[in-house]
Structures are given as structure tokens and as C-alpha cells.
Enzyme design. Structure first.
Site, PDB file in Angstrom:
ATOM      1  N   CYS A 110       0.925  -0.885  -0.149  1.00  0.00           N
ATOM      2  CA  CYS A 110      -0.040   0.075  -0.093  1.00  0.00           C
ATOM      3  C   CYS A 110       0.637   1.016   0.147  1.00  0.00           C
ATOM      4  O   CYS A 110       1.658   1.207   0.150  1.00  0.00           O
ATOM      5  CB  CYS A 110      -1.323  -0.090   1.247  1.00  0.00           C
ATOM      6  SG  CYS A 110      -1.875   1.429   1.434  1.00  0.00           S
ATOM      7  N   GLU A 153      -8.946  -1.073  -2.875  1.00  0.00           N
ATOM      8  CA  GLU A 153      -9.429   0.409  -2.694  1.00  0.00           C
ATOM      9  C   GLU A 153     -10.165   1.063  -2.117  1.00  0.00           C
ATOM     10  O   GLU A 153     -10.437   1.561  -0.921  1.00  0.00           O
ATOM     11  CB  GLU A 153      -9.595   0.929  -3.988  1.00  0.00           C
ATOM     12  CG  GLU A 153      -8.203   0.664  -4.866  1.00  0.00           C
ATOM     13  CD  GLU A 153      -6.750   1.200  -4.213  1.00  0.00           C
ATOM     14  OE1 GLU A 153      -6.898   2.295  -3.231  1.00  0.00           O
ATOM     15  OE2 GLU A 153      -5.813   0.471  -4.312  1.00  0.00           O
ATOM     16  N   HIS A 156      -9.987   1.047   1.122  1.00  0.00           N
ATOM     17  CA  HIS A 156      -9.261   2.543   2.155  1.00  0.00           C
ATOM     18  C   HIS A 156     -10.950   3.487   2.499  1.00  0.00           C
ATOM     19  O   HIS A 156     -10.681   4.228   2.902  1.00  0.00           O
ATOM     20  CB  HIS A 156      -9.043   2.568   0.418  1.00  0.00           C
ATOM     21  CG  HIS A 156      -7.225   2.690   1.271  1.00  0.00           C
ATOM     22  ND1 HIS A 156      -6.076   3.233   2.121  1.00  0.00           N
ATOM     23  CD2 HIS A 156      -6.213   2.314   0.466  1.00  0.00           C
ATOM     24  CE1 HIS A 156      -5.163   2.919   2.252  1.00  0.00           C
ATOM     25  NE2 HIS A 156      -4.877   1.869   0.757  1.00  0.00           N
TER      26      HIS A 156
HETATM   27 ZN    ZN Z   1      -3.519   1.069   0.352  1.00  0.00          ZN
END
Ligand code: ZN
Length: 196
Positions: A110, A153, A156
Site C-alpha cells: 500500500c 481500494e 480504504h
Molecule cells: Zn492502499
């Protein structure tokens, strides 16, 4: 021009992003943000970037997996990861549906946990209902590496990092992953690094 990518420890990475309204998606603010996020992702380089990573607590992510990123991998590694080029696109307010829960175990990193990687188990196939950059409803069906990118994603956007899902004993610096584990299967890594 590129945006600063925030690192683990910044609270924005742990917050659930606000959903965008259809009306605000075509606004210059959001359209400029998408352009800047595209440039920042390419510059990093990365295959995805979520708005919380550049300090914006909203549910928007950009994704692109370019063929040039695949040069480090052998044909066999690309095949087992089911990894193919994915054109640039934008995912807004996504809803994730797991369509095949068979788990795939591979190293994942990441841009907000710079310098490290670990084995993360991800569902093989998913569907995502979301809006695109034109505020149109779209349904994405994805498998393999693309499904992994989307799961990472979307996490996130909900305040989750891969470190919450990793096999903790496989956590390693990127340098050591390349040096010692590049050609080792996840199964063997689990057995050699795993709990005694
Ligand atoms: Zn990430």
C-alpha cells in the site's frame, strides 16, 4: 504536479469516507481531484489510489493497472495472479458483493504503508456497484488481481488498511520480499514464516 500521499497513523485513513452526491461529481473540484489523483497514482507508481490517501475523506478511488507494471513478473506469476492490464477508471460510492469467496493469497502492499508488504487473502471474484466519473451507475465484475485491487481500494474508503487483513507473520519489508520471497509460493511462505 502530484499530491502528498499520507502514511499510516493519519486519522483520515481510519475514517469512513463521505459518499458523494451525483450533483457534485461533475463539479470542477471533483474533476480536478480525479486528474490530480491519476497523476499521483502514475507517479508513485501504483495500481490504485483512494481519496483518503491524499487526505480527502470521500468515497472516491482511481484504478489503473498498466502492462508496463507487469515486467517484473514472469508469465507464470501473471497467470497465477490472474493479472491483466486494467484501463484507468474511477470508482465512487462503491458497494462490494463477493461472488466467489475462494481465497487467493499473495503479497500486497500500500502506498500509505510505504516500504512494507504482507500476504493478504482476498476473495477471487466480486461485483461492485458504483458511480463513475460521469455520475453514471455502473456494475463492475472482477476476478483475480483486479478483484484484489478493488477490494483494497474499497477498504480504504471504509477506513480499513491491508494490515487489518494480512497474515501478520508474513509482514516484511519490500526489500526483503524481493530478496528472499519473490519466487516462493504463498503456501510455502506461510509454512516457513507462520506460527510454530
Ligand atoms: Zn492502499
Amino acid at each position: 504536479l502530484r499530491l502528498k500521499i499520507v502514511q499510516a497513523g493519519e486519522e483520515v485513513l481510519r475514517q469512513r469516507g463521505r459518499e458523494l452526491t451525483r450533483a457534485e461529481i461533475p463539479s470542477p473540484k471533483i474533476q480536478q481531484l480525479i486528474e490530480l489523483m491519476r497523476e499521483t497514482m502514475r507517479d508513485a507508481p501504483g495500481v490504485g489510489l483512494a481519496a483518503p490517501q491524499i487526505g480527502e475523506s470521500i468515497q472516491l478511488a482511481v484504478i489503473e493497472d498498466r502492462a508496463e507494471y507487469h515486467r517484473e513478473l514472469t508469465q507464470e506469476q501473471l497467470r497465477e495472479r490472474d493479472r491483466k492490464p486494467i484501463p484507468f477508471h474511477v470508482v465512487i460510492n462503491p458497494k462490494l458483493i463477493i461472488t466467489d469467496n475462494t481465497s487467493n493469497d499473495f503479497f500486497e502492499g500500500c502506498l500509505s504503508v510505504a516500504g512494507y508488504t504482507a500476504i493478504v487473502s482476498r476473495a477471487h471474484s466480486i461485483a461492485v456497484e458504483c458511480l463513475n466519473e460521469h455520475a453514471e451507475s455502473v456494475k463492475i465484475e472482477a476476478a483475480g488481481w483486479y478483484a484484489r485491487i478493488l477490494q483494497h481500494e474499497i477498504d480504504h474508503l471504509h477506513g480499513t488498511l491491508y494490515v487489518d487483513r494480512m497474515a501478520p507473520r508474513t509482514w516484511t519489508t519490500l526489500e526483503n520480499a524481493r530478496r528472499f520471497w519473490k519466487d516462493t509460493s504463498a503456501k510455502e511462505i506461510h509454512s516457513r514464516m507462520g506460527a510454530k
